[in-house]
Design a protein around this motif. Sequence first.
Motif, PDB file in Angstrom:
ATOM      1  N   ARG A 105       0.753  -1.121  -0.238  1.00  0.00           N
ATOM      2  CA  ARG A 105      -0.013  -0.026   0.120  1.00  0.00           C
ATOM      3  C   ARG A 105       0.785   1.049   0.128  1.00  0.00           C
ATOM      4  NH1 ARG A 105      -2.481  -4.016   2.888  1.00  0.00           N
ATOM      5  NH2 ARG A 105      -4.574  -4.439   2.602  1.00  0.00           N
ATOM      6  N   HIS A 106       1.629   1.306   0.774  1.00  0.00           N
ATOM      7  CA  HIS A 106       2.811   2.356   0.940  1.00  0.00           C
ATOM      8  C   HIS A 106       3.541   2.418  -0.586  1.00  0.00           C
ATOM      9  CE1 HIS A 106       6.182   5.001   1.828  1.00  0.00           C
ATOM     10  NE2 HIS A 106       6.970   4.094   1.217  1.00  0.00           N
ATOM     11  N   ALA A 107       4.038   1.340  -1.176  1.00  0.00           N
ATOM     12  CA  ALA A 107       4.546   1.326  -2.618  1.00  0.00           C
ATOM     13  C   ALA A 107       3.724   2.163  -3.323  1.00  0.00           C
ATOM     14  CB  ALA A 107       5.013   0.008  -2.898  1.00  0.00           C
ATOM     15  N   VAL A 108       2.628   1.748  -3.464  1.00  0.00           N
ATOM     16  CA  VAL A 108       1.437   2.301  -4.500  1.00  0.00           C
ATOM     17  C   VAL A 108       1.210   3.757  -4.148  1.00  0.00           C
ATOM     18  CG1 VAL A 108      -0.841   2.557  -5.070  1.00  0.00           C
ATOM     19  CG2 VAL A 108       0.201   0.131  -4.842  1.00  0.00           C
ATOM     20  N   GLU A 109       1.247   4.156  -2.978  1.00  0.00           N
ATOM     21  CA  GLU A 109       1.033   5.591  -2.589  1.00  0.00           C
ATOM     22  C   GLU A 109       2.305   6.303  -3.053  1.00  0.00           C
ATOM     23  OE1 GLU A 109      -1.897   5.712   1.121  1.00  0.00           O
ATOM     24  OE2 GLU A 109       0.164   5.642   1.620  1.00  0.00           O
ATOM     25  N   ALA A 110       3.469   5.762  -2.629  1.00  0.00           N
ATOM     26  CA  ALA A 110       4.967   6.438  -3.228  1.00  0.00           C
ATOM     27  C   ALA A 110       4.903   6.375  -4.650  1.00  0.00           C
ATOM     28  CB  ALA A 110       5.777   5.705  -2.697  1.00  0.00           C
ATOM     29  N   ALA A 111       4.579   5.690  -5.564  1.00  0.00           N
ATOM     30  CA  ALA A 111       4.619   5.395  -7.051  1.00  0.00           C
ATOM     31  C   ALA A 111       3.524   6.304  -7.694  1.00  0.00           C
ATOM     32  CB  ALA A 111       4.271   4.064  -7.469  1.00  0.00           C
ATOM     33  N   THR A 112       2.462   6.576  -7.082  1.00  0.00           N
ATOM     34  CA  THR A 112       1.659   7.532  -7.566  1.00  0.00           C
ATOM     35  C   THR A 112       1.208   8.800  -7.134  1.00  0.00           C
ATOM     36  OG1 THR A 112      -0.238   6.461  -6.149  1.00  0.00           O
ATOM     37  CG2 THR A 112       0.208   5.345  -8.118  1.00  0.00           C
ATOM     38  N   GLY A 113       1.611   8.947  -5.771  1.00  0.00           N
ATOM     39  CA  GLY A 113       1.152  10.264  -5.368  1.00  0.00           C
ATOM     40  C   GLY A 113      -0.243  10.189  -4.746  1.00  0.00           C
ATOM     41  N   LEU A 114      -0.960   9.358  -4.966  1.00  0.00           N
ATOM     42  CA  LEU A 114      -2.428   9.045  -4.493  1.00  0.00           C
ATOM     43  C   LEU A 114      -2.317   8.310  -3.128  1.00  0.00           C
ATOM     44  CD1 LEU A 114      -4.174   7.829  -7.722  1.00  0.00           C
ATOM     45  CD2 LEU A 114      -4.073  10.426  -6.886  1.00  0.00           C
ATOM     46  N   THR A 115      -3.480   8.710  -2.480  1.00  0.00           N
ATOM     47  CA  THR A 115      -3.615   8.034  -1.022  1.00  0.00           C
ATOM     48  C   THR A 115      -4.132   6.601  -1.479  1.00  0.00           C
ATOM     49  OG1 THR A 115      -6.094   8.447  -0.887  1.00  0.00           O
ATOM     50  CG2 THR A 115      -4.495   9.859   0.198  1.00  0.00           C
ATOM     51  N   TRP A 116      -3.977   5.637  -0.676  1.00  0.00           N
ATOM     52  CA  TRP A 116      -4.255   4.292  -0.836  1.00  0.00           C
ATOM     53  C   TRP A 116      -5.970   4.233  -1.362  1.00  0.00           C
ATOM     54  CZ3 TRP A 116      -2.803  -0.273  -2.636  1.00  0.00           C
ATOM     55  CH2 TRP A 116      -3.791  -1.275  -2.463  1.00  0.00           C
ATOM     56  N   ALA A 117      -6.686   4.748  -0.396  1.00  0.00           N
ATOM     57  CA  ALA A 117      -8.400   5.076  -0.757  1.00  0.00           C
ATOM     58  C   ALA A 117      -8.398   5.514  -2.095  1.00  0.00           C
ATOM     59  CB  ALA A 117      -8.738   5.624   0.207  1.00  0.00           C
ATOM     60  N   GLU A 118      -7.729   6.455  -2.653  1.00  0.00           N
ATOM     61  CA  GLU A 118      -7.940   6.919  -3.841  1.00  0.00           C
ATOM     62  C   GLU A 118      -7.663   5.848  -5.060  1.00  0.00           C
ATOM     63  OE1 GLU A 118      -7.257  11.905  -3.232  1.00  0.00           O
ATOM     64  OE2 GLU A 118      -5.463  10.283  -3.217  1.00  0.00           O
ATOM     65  N   PHE A 119      -6.609   5.315  -4.751  1.00  0.00           N
ATOM     66  CA  PHE A 119      -5.872   4.319  -6.077  1.00  0.00           C
ATOM     67  C   PHE A 119      -6.657   3.074  -5.780  1.00  0.00           C
ATOM     68  CE2 PHE A 119      -3.723   0.901  -7.469  1.00  0.00           C
ATOM     69  CZ  PHE A 119      -3.137   1.304  -8.501  1.00  0.00           C
ATOM     70  N   ALA A 120      -7.198   2.605  -5.003  1.00  0.00           N
ATOM     71  CA  ALA A 120      -8.059   1.559  -4.699  1.00  0.00           C
ATOM     72  C   ALA A 120      -9.392   1.554  -5.348  1.00  0.00           C
ATOM     73  CB  ALA A 120      -8.288   0.931  -3.266  1.00  0.00           C
ATOM     74  N   ALA A 121      -9.873   2.898  -5.151  1.00  0.00           N
ATOM     75  CA  ALA A 121     -11.130   3.369  -5.986  1.00  0.00           C
ATOM     76  C   ALA A 121     -11.063   3.490  -7.376  1.00  0.00           C
ATOM     77  CB  ALA A 121     -11.567   4.660  -5.339  1.00  0.00           C
ATOM     78  N   ARG A 122      -9.999   3.907  -7.924  1.00  0.00           N
ATOM     79  CA  ARG A 122      -9.654   3.849  -9.366  1.00  0.00           C
ATOM     80  C   ARG A 122      -9.548   2.274  -9.840  1.00  0.00           C
ATOM     81  NH1 ARG A 122      -5.748   8.468 -11.547  1.00  0.00           N
ATOM     82  NH2 ARG A 122      -6.529  10.513 -10.420  1.00  0.00           N
ATOM     83  N   TRP A 123      -8.847   1.623  -9.001  1.00  0.00           N
ATOM     84  CA  TRP A 123      -8.543   0.192  -9.336  1.00  0.00           C
ATOM     85  C   TRP A 123     -10.023  -0.410  -9.407  1.00  0.00           C
ATOM     86  CZ3 TRP A 123      -9.931  -4.607  -7.481  1.00  0.00           C
ATOM     87  CH2 TRP A 123      -9.255  -5.714  -7.882  1.00  0.00           C
ATOM     88  N   ARG A 124     -10.750  -0.345  -8.471  1.00  0.00           N
ATOM     89  CA  ARG A 124     -12.074  -1.110  -8.286  1.00  0.00           C
ATOM     90  C   ARG A 124     -12.919  -0.591  -9.574  1.00  0.00           C
ATOM     91  NH1 ARG A 124     -13.315   0.749  -3.876  1.00  0.00           N
ATOM     92  NH2 ARG A 124     -14.456   2.388  -4.219  1.00  0.00           N
ATOM     93  N   GLY A 125     -13.029   0.813 -10.055  1.00  0.00           N
ATOM     94  CA  GLY A 125     -13.741   1.216 -11.105  1.00  0.00           C
ATOM     95  C   GLY A 125     -13.434   0.389 -12.334  1.00  0.00           C
ATOM     96  N   ARG A 126     -12.243   0.615 -12.641  1.00  0.00           N
ATOM     97  CA  ARG A 126     -11.558   0.123 -13.673  1.00  0.00           C
ATOM     98  C   ARG A 126     -11.716  -1.490 -13.999  1.00  0.00           C
ATOM     99  NH1 ARG A 126      -7.236   1.762 -16.996  1.00  0.00           N
ATOM    100  NH2 ARG A 126      -7.545   4.057 -16.486  1.00  0.00           N
ATOM    101  N   ALA A 127     -11.570  -2.275 -12.757  1.00  0.00           N
ATOM    102  CA  ALA A 127     -11.649  -3.614 -12.674  1.00  0.00           C
ATOM    103  C   ALA A 127     -12.996  -3.971 -12.925  1.00  0.00           C
ATOM    104  CB  ALA A 127     -10.965  -4.095 -11.265  1.00  0.00           C
ATOM    105  N   ARG A 128     -13.718  -3.357 -12.626  1.00  0.00           N
ATOM    106  CA  ARG A 128     -15.351  -3.692 -12.782  1.00  0.00           C
ATOM    107  C   ARG A 128     -15.859  -3.306 -14.132  1.00  0.00           C
ATOM    108  NH1 ARG A 128     -14.578  -4.613  -7.822  1.00  0.00           N
ATOM    109  NH2 ARG A 128     -16.075  -5.974  -6.426  1.00  0.00           N
ATOM    110  N   GLY A 129     -14.825  -2.717 -14.961  1.00  0.00           N
ATOM    111  CA  GLY A 129     -15.187  -2.470 -16.538  1.00  0.00           C
ATOM    112  C   GLY A 129     -15.713  -0.976 -16.418  1.00  0.00           C
ATOM    113  N   GLY A 130     -15.738  -0.296 -15.445  1.00  0.00           N
ATOM    114  CA  GLY A 130     -16.533   1.126 -15.518  1.00  0.00           C
ATOM    115  C   GLY A 130     -15.354   2.187 -15.554  1.00  0.00           C
ATOM    116  N   PRO A 131     -15.888   3.404 -14.826  1.00  0.00           N
ATOM    117  CA  PRO A 131     -14.778   4.494 -14.656  1.00  0.00           C
ATOM    118  C   PRO A 131     -14.139   4.252 -13.610  1.00  0.00           C
ATOM    119  CG  PRO A 131     -17.139   5.313 -14.056  1.00  0.00           C
ATOM    120  CD  PRO A 131     -17.266   3.730 -14.697  1.00  0.00           C
ATOM    121  N   ASP A 132     -12.657   5.068 -13.867  1.00  0.00           N
ATOM    122  CA  ASP A 132     -11.871   4.543 -12.828  1.00  0.00           C
ATOM    123  C   ASP A 132     -11.750   5.851 -11.693  1.00  0.00           C
ATOM    124  OD1 ASP A 132     -10.404   5.923 -14.518  1.00  0.00           O
ATOM    125  OD2 ASP A 132      -8.644   4.994 -14.580  1.00  0.00           O
ATOM    126  N   LYS A 133     -12.548   6.750 -11.654  1.00  0.00           N
ATOM    127  CA  LYS A 133     -12.286   7.942 -10.846  1.00  0.00           C
ATOM    128  C   LYS A 133     -13.535   8.024 -10.181  1.00  0.00           C
ATOM    129  CE  LYS A 133      -9.049  10.133 -13.667  1.00  0.00           C
ATOM    130  NZ  LYS A 133      -8.689  10.791 -14.822  1.00  0.00           N
TER     131      LYS A 133
END
Length: 152
Positions: A124-152
């Motif tokens: 989780r820290h690695a993702v935050e360091a790599a993207t500049g997003l919080t974990w919650a923000e990144f996980a929400a993008r991932w969830r949206g895209r993974a389900r075939g919808g918008p990622d934001k």
Amino acid sequence: KTFVANHLIVAGDPRQWEAYFHELAHLVLAPFAPPESTPDILSEGLATWAGGSLGYSYRAVLEQYALFLRDHPDVTLDALIDGRGSGDLGIRPGGALLCELVSEIRGLAGIRTLVSEARSGDLRHAVEAATGLTWAEFAARWRGRARGGPDK
């Protein structure tokens, strides 16, 4: 199966002939993301993102994954990272999407940071360091895209 240290791929699916792109990706990416020090979700994710999986292109894998996730709402990025995923219908496509999103946000530099920071054991820290997003923000993008919808 790929044996990185021996530069060897052992495979036997006649439908793929010699087109084991996922396994070839493991060999090519090994100097950058050594399997012994890279979390499985990233090792498998990078190989799936680069080479697809089980004879399917990465895009086809994502389409299948979106369908799978509609029937399995308990499969989340947190579940995959915590080892509560569902095998190949979790780690490979979920990790591949994680890598793709990091690349979209910060390019190759983000991927390098992700792999380097993940060696600490805190993905989780690695993702935050790599993207500049919080974990919650990144996980929400991932969830949206993974389900075939918008990622934001």
